[in-house]
Motif scaffolding. Sequence first.
Motif, PDB file in Angstrom:
ATOM      1  N   UNK A  36       0.930  -1.019   0.155  1.00  0.00           N
ATOM      2  CA  UNK A  36      -0.088   0.186   0.242  1.00  0.00           C
ATOM      3  C   UNK A  36       0.171   1.246  -0.001  1.00  0.00           C
ATOM      4  N   UNK A  37       0.080   2.046  -0.476  1.00  0.00           N
ATOM      5  CA  UNK A  37       0.893   3.803  -0.486  1.00  0.00           C
ATOM      6  C   UNK A  37       0.372   4.379  -0.022  1.00  0.00           C
ATOM      7  N   UNK A  38      -0.825   3.793   0.587  1.00  0.00           N
ATOM      8  CA  UNK A  38      -1.343   4.698   1.677  1.00  0.00           C
ATOM      9  C   UNK A  38      -2.485   3.922   2.263  1.00  0.00           C
ATOM     10  N   UNK A  39      -2.767   2.834   3.875  1.00  0.00           N
ATOM     11  CA  UNK A  39      -3.005   2.206   4.197  1.00  0.00           C
ATOM     12  C   UNK A  39      -3.989   3.277   5.777  1.00  0.00           C
ATOM     13  N   UNK A  40      -5.174   2.596   5.796  1.00  0.00           N
ATOM     14  CA  UNK A  40      -5.985   2.864   7.637  1.00  0.00           C
ATOM     15  C   UNK A  40      -6.491   1.576   7.563  1.00  0.00           C
ATOM     16  N   UNK A  41      -6.575   1.321   9.295  1.00  0.00           N
ATOM     17  CA  UNK A  41      -6.759   0.275   9.798  1.00  0.00           C
ATOM     18  C   UNK A  41      -8.240   0.088  10.896  1.00  0.00           C
ATOM     19  N   UNK A  42      -9.130  -0.128  10.064  1.00  0.00           N
ATOM     20  CA  UNK A  42     -10.923   0.562  11.039  1.00  0.00           C
ATOM     21  C   UNK A  42     -11.163  -0.976  11.710  1.00  0.00           C
ATOM     22  N   UNK A  43     -12.395  -0.789  12.255  1.00  0.00           N
ATOM     23  CA  UNK A  43     -13.280  -1.953  12.822  1.00  0.00           C
ATOM     24  C   UNK A  43     -14.528  -1.439  11.877  1.00  0.00           C
ATOM     25  N   UNK A  44     -14.561  -3.011  11.189  1.00  0.00           N
ATOM     26  CA  UNK A  44     -14.990  -3.279  10.362  1.00  0.00           C
ATOM     27  C   UNK A  44     -16.696  -2.761  11.094  1.00  0.00           C
ATOM     28  N   UNK A  45     -17.287  -3.170  12.146  1.00  0.00           N
ATOM     29  CA  UNK A  45     -18.140  -2.775  12.621  1.00  0.00           C
ATOM     30  C   UNK A  45     -18.343  -1.195  12.516  1.00  0.00           C
ATOM     31  N   UNK A  46     -17.614  -0.219  12.225  1.00  0.00           N
ATOM     32  CA  UNK A  46     -17.949   1.378  12.087  1.00  0.00           C
ATOM     33  C   UNK A  46     -18.784   1.445  10.618  1.00  0.00           C
ATOM     34  N   UNK A  47     -18.672   0.209   9.254  1.00  0.00           N
ATOM     35  CA  UNK A  47     -19.111   0.581   8.326  1.00  0.00           C
ATOM     36  C   UNK A  47     -21.088   1.413   8.673  1.00  0.00           C
ATOM     37  N   UNK A  48     -21.252   1.744   7.821  1.00  0.00           N
ATOM     38  CA  UNK A  48     -20.428   2.760   6.877  1.00  0.00           C
ATOM     39  C   UNK A  48     -19.241   4.241   7.203  1.00  0.00           C
ATOM     40  N   UNK A  49     -18.590   3.867   6.748  1.00  0.00           N
ATOM     41  CA  UNK A  49     -17.787   5.831   7.175  1.00  0.00           C
ATOM     42  C   UNK A  49     -16.947   6.352   5.826  1.00  0.00           C
ATOM     43  N   UNK A  50     -16.441   7.413   6.465  1.00  0.00           N
ATOM     44  CA  UNK A  50     -15.057   7.982   5.130  1.00  0.00           C
ATOM     45  C   UNK A  50     -14.646   7.935   6.101  1.00  0.00           C
ATOM     46  N   UNK A  51     -12.901   7.708   4.629  1.00  0.00           N
ATOM     47  CA  UNK A  51     -11.792   7.514   5.316  1.00  0.00           C
ATOM     48  C   UNK A  51     -11.264   8.680   4.314  1.00  0.00           C
ATOM     49  N   UNK A  52     -10.082   8.678   5.297  1.00  0.00           N
ATOM     50  CA  UNK A  52      -9.112   9.817   4.260  1.00  0.00           C
ATOM     51  C   UNK A  52      -8.026   9.506   4.665  1.00  0.00           C
ATOM     52  N   UNK A  53      -6.544   9.356   2.976  1.00  0.00           N
ATOM     53  CA  UNK A  53      -6.012   8.314   2.590  1.00  0.00           C
ATOM     54  C   UNK A  53      -4.660   9.766   2.060  1.00  0.00           C
ATOM     55  N   UNK A  54      -4.150   9.649   2.513  1.00  0.00           N
ATOM     56  CA  UNK A  54      -2.742  10.441   2.456  1.00  0.00           C
ATOM     57  C   UNK A  54      -1.611  10.282   2.774  1.00  0.00           C
ATOM     58  N   UNK A  55      -0.421  11.108   2.639  1.00  0.00           N
ATOM     59  CA  UNK A  55       0.855  10.459   1.961  1.00  0.00           C
ATOM     60  C   UNK A  55       0.987  10.014   3.660  1.00  0.00           C
ATOM     61  N   UNK A  56       1.124  10.964   4.667  1.00  0.00           N
ATOM     62  CA  UNK A  56       0.710  10.427   6.127  1.00  0.00           C
ATOM     63  C   UNK A  56       0.765   8.956   6.345  1.00  0.00           C
ATOM     64  N   UNK A  57      -0.187   8.330   5.250  1.00  0.00           N
ATOM     65  CA  UNK A  57      -0.690   6.551   6.170  1.00  0.00           C
ATOM     66  C   UNK A  57       0.233   6.239   4.967  1.00  0.00           C
ATOM     67  N   UNK A  58       0.936   6.281   4.576  1.00  0.00           N
ATOM     68  CA  UNK A  58       1.855   5.698   3.705  1.00  0.00           C
ATOM     69  C   UNK A  58       3.077   4.756   4.411  1.00  0.00           C
ATOM     70  N   UNK A  59       3.397   3.360   4.060  1.00  0.00           N
ATOM     71  CA  UNK A  59       3.682   2.496   5.222  1.00  0.00           C
ATOM     72  C   UNK A  59       5.375   2.632   4.868  1.00  0.00           C
ATOM     73  N   UNK A  60       5.928   3.825   3.823  1.00  0.00           N
ATOM     74  CA  UNK A  60       7.039   3.598   3.419  1.00  0.00           C
ATOM     75  C   UNK A  60       7.285   4.816   2.699  1.00  0.00           C
ATOM     76  N   UNK A  61       8.148   6.170   3.397  1.00  0.00           N
ATOM     77  CA  UNK A  61       8.688   7.475   2.908  1.00  0.00           C
ATOM     78  C   UNK A  61       8.300   7.979   1.961  1.00  0.00           C
TER      79      UNK A  61
END
Length: 125
Positions: free
Chosen positions: A47-72
Amino acid sequence: QTPSPTSNATGPRLVVEVDIAPELKSRIQPNDTLFVFARAPLGPKMPLAIQRLSASQLPLRVELTNQEAMLPQMNLSSRAAVVIGERIRRSGNTQAQPGDLETLSAPLPSSRVEPISLVIDSVTQ
């Protein structure tokens, strides 16, 4: 998690609206993990960006940015196009396993401004 309008993230900011198909809702367990990620359409699956959340929160809105990168050096800014994926797993690791619930988008510009709406609608074989 709702994106903050005052986010100070630099680079691309992808807003993903996540939901699950009604016929798959009954498969979600209380401790299932939801991963929302962006990866390159071709090449490494990391992944270039990833968020880990609880599936019980669905539906939801997520923001992916460079801050969620696994490697800079492997972030949203490093690719012109990305594939957005959503996966629900019983275990906490990100590798796809048979029985996972998931969806993947077609390739999209990493500079996209409009929200991306995806529905988890398939079961990994």
